[in-house]
Design an enzyme around this catalytic site. Structure first.
Site, short mmCIF file in Angstrom:
data_model
loop_
_atom_site.label_atom_id
_atom_site.label_comp_id
_atom_site.label_asym_id
_atom_site.label_seq_id
_atom_site.Cartn_x
_atom_site.Cartn_y
_atom_site.Cartn_z
N CYS A 258 -64.06 -42.42 0.53
CA CYS A 258 -64.30 -43.25 1.70
C CYS A 258 -65.49 -44.17 1.48
O CYS A 258 -66.60 -43.71 1.14
CB CYS A 258 -64.55 -42.36 2.92
SG CYS A 258 -64.86 -43.27 4.44
N CYS B 277 -67.44 -38.05 2.05
CA CYS B 277 -66.11 -37.91 1.46
C CYS B 277 -66.00 -38.92 0.32
O CYS B 277 -66.32 -40.09 0.47
CB CYS B 277 -65.03 -38.17 2.51
SG CYS B 277 -65.02 -36.93 3.84
N CYS C 10 -59.02 -49.15 16.54
CA CYS C 10 -59.69 -48.11 15.77
C CYS C 10 -61.19 -48.29 15.94
O CYS C 10 -61.75 -49.29 15.49
CB CYS C 10 -59.28 -48.23 14.29
SG CYS C 10 -60.09 -47.06 13.20
N CYS D 298 -57.81 -48.02 6.17
CA CYS D 298 -58.39 -46.68 6.23
C CYS D 298 -59.29 -46.43 5.03
O CYS D 298 -58.88 -46.61 3.88
CB CYS D 298 -57.24 -45.66 6.26
SG CYS D 298 -57.78 -43.95 6.34
N CYS E 231 -71.92 -42.67 7.79
CA CYS E 231 -71.36 -41.32 7.94
C CYS E 231 -72.09 -40.37 7.00
O CYS E 231 -72.43 -40.74 5.87
CB CYS E 231 -69.87 -41.33 7.61
SG CYS E 231 -69.04 -39.73 7.87
N GLU F 212 -68.05 -51.80 12.67
CA GLU F 212 -66.76 -52.48 12.52
C GLU F 212 -65.69 -51.77 13.34
O GLU F 212 -65.65 -50.53 13.39
CB GLU F 212 -66.36 -52.52 11.04
CG GLU F 212 -67.35 -53.29 10.20
CD GLU F 212 -67.01 -53.37 8.73
OE1 GLU F 212 -67.78 -53.98 7.98
OE2 GLU F 212 -65.96 -52.82 8.32
#
Length: 454
Positions: free
Chosen positions: A208, A205, A194, A425, A201, A180
């Site tokens: 996230c 975190c 972005c 975000c 990932c 994305e």
């Protein structure tokens, strides 16, 4: 909730397979890992090293530099010369200009032909994706490109538009995975793309959504660059000139440092896309060795996701802190930025209600950044399915900002953009059936998180 981990052979196999390039594992370490209620088919590369941080006696030794374990990527091979390939063809957007020039010359054509090709790939408002769009090039040269070169690394899958004008583009990769990319228009004449640097990932975190996916694989330089090329090609007529690039999409950019630095070099090349190096920002959760390398090799901007003012909190919300703690991270920045002229790091601070948004946190943050040329972005937490956290109220964010500003910090409030299309975000990606585990909430924060899951 807390997800526990299996001590069975599947978990050992997953852990050993994924991390063997950069971890030494002692088999006896698995004897004390808690049992679990998860019984699912294996998924390769779905968990990060930090997923195992609740294991009581897991013994791990790691080299100083965390190496990417997924190179080359499934969609990009390499010739013996190091030139990126897609199938039997050269992948044009995977080369820096000097590499493209050398490849063109190796086929008997002049460097001027390479420059003309480069400008049609990245400049002159063409952003070519097909041989037919190479107007003005030598006919024989175009014939050679048709036979030996591949223009596209991505396929457009879908585009979603949020109520505030933010656009989320979904791209399909050659192996069927999806990434994305987000385009954020701004009334002040600045539009930002972005870009993602990985599929998923590994950093886990806790706030996230992408981290819930685990890491599937790294993106190639071509796959990263083409996100920005697509954005200009598709949307420049609608949103105006795209002026900024932020590596803040899916993934930890410095975990894929080779391809990220190469992609950044292509983005800032003055004959092509020609983004200003200070308007190309690479974000990191705090991989210290890679961060030092980046600051030495690149003039692009650096953003560091801080998100806590104590090691206790950061160990929980950002497990990478257990390897590179706040003291090491910030002292490294102090040392490295002394060597860079007129350079400021951007600290990103996602505000989590009752966790890192107290007046004491604000005062500690002031002390932590002393001696570091920096700006601070305060970011509202963007909720997502299964999240443990709640966003800090606007009033409290303003109070937090004012404390920092009164102490002389350069600080900004960054509003959420695109959250109604999961484009804000911390909202990118689509976790699968098996997700990276949520870590145990420290006792003193359990009350703050009660009722937060959505």
């Amino acid at each position: 909730m807390e997800m526990k981990l299996s001590r069975g052979p599947w978990m050992r196999r997953q852990f050993t397979t994924f991390f063997s390039p950069f971890l030494t594992i002692h088999p006896s370490s698995f004897s004390s890992i808690p049992s679990t209620s998860i019984h699912s088919p294996p998924l390769t590369h779905s968990l990060s090293p930090h997923s195992f941080s609740n294991a009581r006696s897991l013994s791990i030794s790691a080299p100083a530099t965390l190496q990417s374990s997924l190179s080359p990527t499934p969609s990009e091979g390499k010739e013996d010369s190091g030139i990126p390939m897609k199938g039997s063809k050269v992948l044009l957007k995977g080369m820096r200009y000097h590499e493209l020039e050398k490849w063109v010359q190796s086929h008997g054509y002049r460097p001027a032909q390479a420059l003309m090709l480069w400008k049609r790939l990245y400049g002159n408002n063409i952003w070519a994706q097909y041989n037919e769009e190479l107007e003005g090039l030598n006919k024989d040269f175009k014939g050679m490109l048709a036979e030996r070169a591949e223009f596209k690394a991505l396929d457009l899958k879908d585009m979603l538009t949020a109520s505030d004008g933010t656009k989320k583009i979904l791209f399909t990769l050659e192996d069927g995975l999806v990434i994305e990319t987000v385009i954020i228009p701004c009334r002040r004449g600045r539009t930002t793309v972005c870009v993602s640097s990985q599929v998923g990932c590994a950093m886990n975190c806790q706030f996230c959504y992408t981290g819930r996916m685990g890491l599937k694989r790294n993106l190639s330089a071509a796959e990263i660059v083409e996100q920005a090329v697509f954005a200009r090609r598709l949307l420049s007529h609608e949103v105006g000139t795209i002026t900024n690039v932020v590596f803040m999409g899916m993934g930890e950019p410095l975990h894929n440092i080779e391809n990220v630095i190469k992609a950044a070099d292509i983005l800032v090349d003055e004959h092509g896309l020609h983004f200003s190096p200070r308007k190309v920002t690479i974000s990191t959760s705090g991989l210290v060795p890679q961060m030092k390398r980046f600051l030495k090799e690149s003039n692009c901007a650096l953003a560091v996701s801080l998100n806590a003012t104590t090691d206790e909190v950061r160990n929980w919300v950002m497990p990478i802190n257990r390897k590179y703690n706040l003291g090491l991270l910030l002292n490294t920045l102090r040392e490295e930025l002394c060597l860079k002229h007129n350079y400021k790091v951007l600290f990103e601070y996602v505000m989590l209600a009752g966790v890192n948004d107290s007046i004491e946190d604000a005062k500690r943050l002031i002390d932590l950044v002393q001696g570091i040329p920096c700006k601070i972005n305060l970011i509202s937490f963007n909720p997502h399915c299964g999240s443990q956290f709640r966003p800090t109220s606007e009033e409290k964010m303003i109070q937090f900002r004012n404390i920092l500003a009164e102490a002389g910090c350069v600080v900004f409030l960054r509003p959420s953009r695109g959250d109604d299309q999961m484009a804000a975000c911390g909202q990118l990606g689509k976790p699968g059936e098996i997700q990276a585990p949520l870590l145990k909430v420290p006792a003193k924060f359990q009350t703050a998180l009660e009722g937060a899951s959505v």
